[in-house]
Design an enzyme around this catalytic site. Structure first.
Site, mmCIF file in Angstrom:
data_model
loop_
_atom_site.group_PDB
_atom_site.id
_atom_site.type_symbol
_atom_site.label_atom_id
_atom_site.label_comp_id
_atom_site.label_asym_id
_atom_site.label_seq_id
_atom_site.Cartn_x
_atom_site.Cartn_y
_atom_site.Cartn_z
ATOM 1 N N TYR A 60 0.830 -1.207 0.000
ATOM 2 C CA TYR A 60 0.000 0.000 0.000
ATOM 3 C C TYR A 60 0.866 1.259 0.000
ATOM 4 O O TYR A 60 0.660 2.167 -0.816
ATOM 5 C CB TYR A 60 -0.928 -0.004 1.213
ATOM 6 N N GLY A 63 2.635 1.481 -3.245
ATOM 7 C CA GLY A 63 1.649 1.648 -4.309
ATOM 8 C C GLY A 63 1.217 3.094 -4.440
ATOM 9 O O GLY A 63 1.124 3.646 -5.549
ATOM 10 N N SER A 104 -13.348 2.630 13.374
ATOM 11 C CA SER A 104 -14.514 1.765 13.183
ATOM 12 C C SER A 104 -14.395 0.496 14.023
ATOM 13 O O SER A 104 -15.405 -0.009 14.544
ATOM 14 C CB SER A 104 -14.706 1.430 11.701
ATOM 15 N N GLY A 120 0.053 -3.617 20.407
ATOM 16 C CA GLY A 120 1.221 -3.050 21.063
ATOM 17 C C GLY A 120 0.839 -2.437 22.396
ATOM 18 O O GLY A 120 -0.109 -2.863 23.057
ATOM 19 N N ASP A 121 1.584 -1.387 22.801
ATOM 20 C CA ASP A 121 1.314 -0.760 24.092
ATOM 21 C C ASP A 121 0.272 0.348 24.017
ATOM 22 O O ASP A 121 -0.090 0.953 25.033
ATOM 23 C CB ASP A 121 2.606 -0.218 24.712
ATOM 24 N N GLN A 124 1.276 4.384 20.272
ATOM 25 C CA GLN A 124 1.443 4.926 18.920
ATOM 26 C C GLN A 124 0.344 5.952 18.652
ATOM 27 O O GLN A 124 -0.765 5.826 19.166
ATOM 28 C CB GLN A 124 1.437 3.812 17.868
ATOM 29 N N HIS A 188 4.989 4.627 14.431
ATOM 30 C CA HIS A 188 4.923 5.021 15.832
ATOM 31 C C HIS A 188 4.171 6.336 16.018
ATOM 32 O O HIS A 188 3.489 6.528 17.033
ATOM 33 C CB HIS A 188 6.335 5.145 16.415
#
Length: 239
Positions: A60, A63, A104, A120-121, A124, A188
């Site tokens: 993506y 692209g 969503s 993750g935590d 981010q 991140h």
């Protein structure tokens, strides 16, 4: 995921060819993903990005980067009128309920009394713009004289945990959060610098996340659960 890259490249080529044949102005809706996992924060349009070309997200990212290259090639070599918008995370009514996007996902999960999935935590960050702000930005871009690229996004920055808190405020203060291992190459930080759009398009978003999210929640609630049945007095049928 080769079809994602192919769609971006071949689809853009096809539409640029059509724009050339009919003399149309061409809009490329690019993405903040062209910046990859940015080393510059916030991101300005002159930043070239930090993208892994062979990662799981690269189909993506690359692209869209290729689509921008093709668009500028057609503009420079063939004189095609083009406009490029780099769209940051956008939300609002009528989104696909299970499209996998974070807003969503959180809204649908909270409405269904399921834990909100945080990868993750949860530290981010992303920036979320309401759909009507984006539409206004695209209109100004297409009606203006500047090619771009332009960052179109809301500079308000939220961690995933902060987003989950806003969803809890809008739906259920007791909604649970479930942590899972992070996905590969997950950026991140993500926050647009919209100085260029402010200066050249006279555009900036006006709807905050706390103002726009309830509008999306109402739409999702109606589509997930449907309209409540009503009983007509006097022996009428239920509707």
């Amino acid at each position: 995921m080769g079809w994602i890259h192919k769609t971006n490249v071949v689809g853009t080529l096809n539409m640029l060819g059509l724009a050339k044949r009919v003399g149309a102005r061409f809009l490329l809706t690019s993405t903040s993903e062209v910046y990859g996992d940015p080393l510059q924060h916030p991101q300005v349009e002159t930043y070239w990005g930090n993208v892994n070309p062979i990662g799981v997200r690269s189909c993506y990212d690359e692209g869209k980067r290729t689509a921008e290259t093709l668009t500028m090639d057609y503009h420079r070599s063939l004189g095609i009128e083009v406009r490029i918008a780099r769209i940051f995370n956008t939300y609002g009514p009528r989104m696909c309920i299970d499209d996998g996007r974070v807003v969503s996902n959180f809204v649908a999960q909270a409405l269904r009394k399921e834990p909100m999935t945080v990868y993750g935590d949860g530290k981010q960050t992303r920036s979320f713009q309401y759909v009507s702000d984006l539409v206004e930005g695209l209109i100004r871009l297409m009606e203006g004289d500047h090619v771009g690229p332009f960052n179109l996004g809301n500079p308000g920055e939220f961690t995933m945990l902060e987003l989950a808190e806003v969803v809890q405020e809008a739906i259920d203060p007791n909604a649970k959060i479930e942590f899972r291992p992070n996905t590969e190459d997950d950026p991140h930080k993500r926050k647009p610098d919209i100085s260029k759009a402010k200066q050249l398009l006279g555009w900036e978003p006006t709807i905050s996340l706390r103002k726009g999210l309830p509008l999306m929640v109402n739409d999702f609630r109606q589509r997930i659960f449907g309209n409540p049945k009503t009983i007509l007095v006097g022996g009428g049928a239920t509707a």
